[in-house]
Design an enzyme around this catalytic site. Sequence first.
Site, mmCIF file in Angstrom:
data_model
loop_
_atom_site.group_PDB
_atom_site.id
_atom_site.type_symbol
_atom_site.label_atom_id
_atom_site.label_comp_id
_atom_site.label_asym_id
_atom_site.label_seq_id
_atom_site.Cartn_x
_atom_site.Cartn_y
_atom_site.Cartn_z
ATOM 1 C CG HIS A 1 13.293 -12.450 -28.325
ATOM 2 N ND1 HIS A 1 13.140 -13.712 -28.689
ATOM 3 C CD2 HIS A 1 12.751 -12.223 -27.038
ATOM 4 C CE1 HIS A 1 12.096 -14.150 -27.857
ATOM 5 N NE2 HIS A 1 12.091 -13.286 -26.771
ATOM 6 C CD GLU B 1 10.402 -16.017 -29.730
ATOM 7 O OE1 GLU B 1 9.989 -15.069 -30.058
ATOM 8 O OE2 GLU B 1 10.162 -16.820 -28.620
ATOM 9 C CB SER C 1 8.732 -20.282 -18.573
ATOM 10 O OG SER C 1 8.852 -20.772 -19.657
HETATM 11 P P1 PGA Z 1 7.817 -16.449 -22.427
HETATM 12 O O1 PGA Z 1 8.685 -15.520 -23.398
HETATM 13 O O2 PGA Z 1 7.479 -15.775 -21.163
HETATM 14 O O3 PGA Z 1 6.669 -16.879 -23.197
HETATM 15 O O4 PGA Z 1 8.787 -17.802 -21.928
HETATM 16 C C1 PGA Z 1 9.867 -14.771 -22.642
HETATM 17 C C2 PGA Z 1 10.275 -13.915 -24.040
HETATM 18 O O5 PGA Z 1 10.357 -14.371 -25.156
HETATM 19 O O6 PGA Z 1 10.542 -12.678 -23.787
#
Ligand code: PGA
Length: 261
Positions: free
Chosen positions: A104, A106, A222
């Site tokens: 991911h 992040e 999103s």
């Molecule tokens: P989000 O996150 O739908 O809040 O944009 C998606 C993700 O990080 O997998």
Amino acid sequence: MKTYIIGNWKMNHNIGEINNFFSFLNTEEQKKELARILRDENKEAWIAPQYIHIGMVKDLCASLNVNMRVGSQNSSTHEKGAFTGEVSAKALKDIGAHFVIVGHSERRSMFKEDYKMLKDKIALALSFNLKVVFCIGETLQEREEKRAVSVVRTQMEESLKGIDKSVFASEIILAYEPVWAIGTGKNATPDEAQEMHAAIRGILTNSLGIDPETAAILYGGSVSPTNISDLMKQKDINGVLVGGASLKPDDYLKLCQAQKR
Ligand code: PGA
């Protein structure tokens, strides 16, 4: 080809909130609707809560009597040993995880996970029969510099090369998540997403020698009940990886309802 709705709860939801989520789904009407959708074995509904809630969510999924699956947002690069605070793929399998999200953005950006670490995580997860949801995607700057496809190609080549081709299609799901779309409320347009998904199929064939028609490629960034249908209409989009909107049970159910028929 299967389609997938995968909720990535990130570091959200406490025990009370998880119980509320499942109480909503456990009412007669919602349960019937989920059962209707998931009766089709080509439709999958998965959720990745925090590690410590995986067992609880697994039991709550089972209480709905539908084929919902639980998995993890991460796993260790190591099989076992002195790695304080880490969670192994084997422990995840033991507690009933069905899949693990690897790479991911992040984790790549905040926790400095590099190609090699992700490759190791994928190999370990597969060795314990966990399915892998492998995330790829470019930053806004990379897109503006017209490097989006080459960034994604490198992410795929560096972490996926050498993986047993015979298990690829059944065990690895790709999730294209443009970093600029994650948590921003600004999703890629269906056309932008489709263009990249088609490019990813090309990379599967040309760089990895994998039959692109057999691989599931999800879009993430999103996604909401409002924009999912147009995204799912795209030829090369086989599902979605959803953060924010997956936290609300009514939205999660709407996302499941929007799976391709
Ligand atoms: P989000 O996150 O739908 O809040 O944009 C998606 C993700 O990080 O997998």
